[in-house]
Each structure stands twice: as C-alpha cells, then as structure tokens.
Design a protein around this motif. Sequence first.
Motif, PDB file in Angstrom:
ATOM      1  N   VAL A 286       8.722  -7.287 -16.158  1.00  0.00           N
ATOM      2  CA  VAL A 286       8.635  -7.405 -14.694  1.00  0.00           C
ATOM      3  C   VAL A 286       8.664  -6.001 -14.062  1.00  0.00           C
ATOM      4  N   GLU A 287       9.483  -5.116 -14.617  1.00  0.00           N
ATOM      5  CA  GLU A 287       9.566  -3.758 -14.057  1.00  0.00           C
ATOM      6  C   GLU A 287       8.232  -3.019 -14.226  1.00  0.00           C
ATOM      7  N   TRP A 288       7.561  -3.215 -15.378  1.00  0.00           N
ATOM      8  CA  TRP A 288       6.241  -2.590 -15.566  1.00  0.00           C
ATOM      9  C   TRP A 288       5.211  -3.192 -14.617  1.00  0.00           C
ATOM     10  N   ALA A 289       5.270  -4.502 -14.408  1.00  0.00           N
ATOM     11  CA  ALA A 289       4.309  -5.137 -13.492  1.00  0.00           C
ATOM     12  C   ALA A 289       4.465  -4.546 -12.096  1.00  0.00           C
ATOM     13  N   MET A 290       5.717  -4.426 -11.645  1.00  0.00           N
ATOM     14  CA  MET A 290       5.961  -3.868 -10.310  1.00  0.00           C
ATOM     15  C   MET A 290       5.458  -2.430 -10.239  1.00  0.00           C
ATOM     16  N   SER A 291       5.669  -1.663 -11.302  1.00  0.00           N
ATOM     17  CA  SER A 291       5.235  -0.265 -11.314  1.00  0.00           C
ATOM     18  C   SER A 291       3.717  -0.190 -11.183  1.00  0.00           C
ATOM     19  N   GLU A 292       3.006  -1.010 -11.963  1.00  0.00           N
ATOM     20  CA  GLU A 292       1.540  -0.986 -11.911  1.00  0.00           C
ATOM     21  C   GLU A 292       1.056  -1.406 -10.519  1.00  0.00           C
ATOM     22  N   LEU A 293       1.706  -2.417  -9.944  1.00  0.00           N
ATOM     23  CA  LEU A 293       1.265  -2.907  -8.634  1.00  0.00           C
ATOM     24  C   LEU A 293       1.524  -1.882  -7.535  1.00  0.00           C
ATOM     25  N   LEU A 294       2.620  -1.140  -7.665  1.00  0.00           N
ATOM     26  CA  LEU A 294       2.907  -0.122  -6.649  1.00  0.00           C
ATOM     27  C   LEU A 294       1.868   1.000  -6.709  1.00  0.00           C
ATOM     28  N   LYS A 295       1.270   1.175  -7.873  1.00  0.00           N
ATOM     29  CA  LYS A 295       0.210   2.196  -7.996  1.00  0.00           C
ATOM     30  C   LYS A 295      -1.128   1.678  -7.481  1.00  0.00           C
ATOM     31  N   LYS A 296      -1.252   0.359  -7.384  1.00  0.00           N
ATOM     32  CA  LYS A 296      -2.535  -0.244  -6.978  1.00  0.00           C
ATOM     33  C   LYS A 296      -2.316  -1.217  -5.810  1.00  0.00           C
ATOM     34  N   PRO A 297      -2.160  -0.679  -4.586  1.00  0.00           N
ATOM     35  CA  PRO A 297      -1.844  -1.551  -3.435  1.00  0.00           C
ATOM     36  C   PRO A 297      -2.876  -2.662  -3.218  1.00  0.00           C
ATOM     37  N   GLU A 298      -4.146  -2.425  -3.598  1.00  0.00           N
ATOM     38  CA  GLU A 298      -5.171  -3.465  -3.358  1.00  0.00           C
ATOM     39  C   GLU A 298      -4.893  -4.699  -4.236  1.00  0.00           C
ATOM     40  N   ILE A 299      -4.358  -4.470  -5.441  1.00  0.00           N
ATOM     41  CA  ILE A 299      -4.024  -5.602  -6.322  1.00  0.00           C
ATOM     42  C   ILE A 299      -2.800  -6.333  -5.774  1.00  0.00           C
ATOM     43  N   PHE A 300      -1.859  -5.519  -5.286  1.00  0.00           N
ATOM     44  CA  PHE A 300      -0.649  -6.074  -4.670  1.00  0.00           C
ATOM     45  C   PHE A 300      -1.034  -7.041  -3.537  1.00  0.00           C
ATOM     46  N   LYS A 301      -1.963  -6.570  -2.686  1.00  0.00           N
ATOM     47  CA  LYS A 301      -2.379  -7.380  -1.519  1.00  0.00           C
ATOM     48  C   LYS A 301      -3.028  -8.677  -1.969  1.00  0.00           C
ATOM     49  N   LYS A 302      -3.862  -8.584  -3.004  1.00  0.00           N
ATOM     50  CA  LYS A 302      -4.566  -9.764  -3.497  1.00  0.00           C
ATOM     51  C   LYS A 302      -3.561 -10.816  -4.002  1.00  0.00           C
ATOM     52  N   ALA A 303      -2.509 -10.336  -4.671  1.00  0.00           N
ATOM     53  CA  ALA A 303      -1.488 -11.255  -5.187  1.00  0.00           C
ATOM     54  C   ALA A 303      -0.746 -11.917  -4.029  1.00  0.00           C
ATOM     55  N   THR A 304      -0.391 -11.104  -3.031  1.00  0.00           N
ATOM     56  CA  THR A 304       0.359 -11.636  -1.880  1.00  0.00           C
ATOM     57  C   THR A 304      -0.491 -12.669  -1.129  1.00  0.00           C
ATOM     58  N   LYS A 305      -1.810 -12.390  -1.051  1.00  0.00           N
ATOM     59  CA  LYS A 305      -2.703 -13.324  -0.360  1.00  0.00           C
ATOM     60  C   LYS A 305      -2.707 -14.673  -1.102  1.00  0.00           C
TER      61      LYS A 305
END
Length: 271
Positions: free
Chosen positions: A74-93
Amino acid sequence: MKVLSKKLDQFLERVLVEHEARRKTTGYTNRDMVDVLLELAEDPMLDVKLERHGVKAFTQDLLAGGTESSAVTVEWAMSELLKKPEIFKKATKELDQVIGQNRWVMEKDIPSLPYVEAIVKETMRLHPVSPMLSPRLAREDCKVGEYDIKKGTQVLVNIWTIHIDPLIWENPNEFNPDRFIGKEIDVKGQDFELLPFGSGRRMCPGYALGLKVIQSSLANLLHGFNWSLPGEVKPEELDMEEIYGLSTPRKFPLVVIAEPRLPLGLYNSMI
Ligand code: HEM
C-alpha cells in the motif's frame, strides 16, 4: 534465534490465554481469526486435527506474512500515485462514480473498481514484496525454456526481472495501471509474467486475504482523503529507493499530508 523464538512463543501464549479466557465468558461470539482457529481446534470431526500449537503457528503466519507485506504494498502504491497525479485523479473519479461521497468502500465493492485493481497489480509488478520466490529443488532432470536443469539443482526464481522484462512489458519501468485494463492477466499464479504471490505448491497461501487487505485499504485511503507531499517536495523528486530484506519496503518512509474529502461524520463512525 532461540531467544527470539522463545519471546515470540511467550507473546503467542499470552494471545491464546486471553482469547481462551474470553471464550468462557457469557454471550461470547467469535471476534477474530484466533477465535475461529480456537473453535476449529475444539472440533473433533476435523480430518486433520488442529492442535493448540497449530493455532499458535497459524497466528504467527498471519502476523509475519500478512501485515508487513500488505502495508509495504500500500505504501508503494501511494508513492507511485503521488508521483502521477493524473492516475490519482482517475482512481478518485472511479471511486466517486461507484461509491459516491457518503460511505466508505467495502470489500464487496472491489470487483466494481477495475482501475483500483489495476493500480494494485501495477504496484505489485514494479514493487514485488518478495522479488525472489522461495528456493525450489529440481526433483528430476528437466528443461525450462532453453535451460537444461539437472536433478538436485536449486532453482531461484527472480520475479523482479520477469516483472520488468522488456520482451513482455511495454515501457517496463513506467508505472501505468492502464496496461491491465481489458486484459486477463492476474496475480493468482497462473500468468507467469506476473507472480507477486509466487506459483505452484509453495505459492503464498494467504494471497486471497493479502489481496483483499491491499485493495480495500488502498481504495479507502484514496476515497477518504486528499493526499499531498509536504513542503517543497515535488512529485518527480520523491525518493523511490528500496531496501531488500524479508520484504522490500521503501528505504525512507513515505511522509504525506492527508486531508478529509468526505463528509466529516463518516470519520467519526470509524473510531
Ligand atoms: C501483499 C501480500 C502478500 C504477498 C505479496 C505475499 C507474497 C508471498 C510470496 C511471493 C511467497 C513465496 C511464494 C513462492 O515461492 O511461490 C509467500 C509465501 C508465503 N506467504 Fe505470503 N504474501 C502476502 C500475504 C500473505 C498473508 C496475508 C499470509 C498469511 C495469512 C501469508 C503467508 C505466507 C506463507 C505462510 C508463505 C510460505 C508458503 C510456503 O512456503 O509453503 N502471506 N508469500
């Protein structure tokens, strides 16, 4: 090792004694896995009798195998997502569309969250908790791909190299969950290009639990909070160094700022 084993046994003994005492109280119901195991240990009909020390061993497996591995992923997933805000947004959507803003994600929601599932697979591809599987021994002469393997040879499978093999994966070092969308590739030991839980007889017996814990925790972290890096840290500067030991965690723990993004009443109901 002996000292450590004794200490661990004392701890497990205390856990069992506490659970056994609670089992004798009136109105008792099973509350956790140790309760369930103790109940099984009393069952005379089991094909293979579960002894008290077996309950201890299972409890130790759960603690050793089931906590660090999921937390690290989970910590690695969060790290990768913080580096890629566009992926973060897609997940939140996806989470907003499927779950809405008025409740937390539940285990039964996971099949309706293919993008979150893809993020977990992509995280396990780039950050396998156990880059080398348990050693195997060839029981007879055999051929694997172009290699002749003699009976008695110890075989080490390096899944980390398989997971970033450019012959299998396009842009292998890029974190891109979309590569799994619409594909059948799974992490359950049948697709040999992605083996975060190993495969075959010695495959991780806790994979179903581990996967559920990772998917549910990550989905709720993404759903429940807005995340940002502190101070001046830019996403592209986030350190991604790892250390290799019993698992493969970040070298430096992830430091992040979390802010609620759901109605505040929902957070009170979690306490
Ligand atoms: C993110 C979660 C997890 C990951 C990535 C993971 C990964 C692995 C891997 C790669 C192996 C070696 C498999 C092989 O050599 O083919 C393994 C073995 C094992 N895992 Fe897990 N695991 C996870 C969660 C769990 C959980 C939740 C439990 C217990 C409830 C568990 C218990 C074990 C045990 C006991 C073994 C040894 C199996 C044997 O040697 O026969 N693991 N795990």
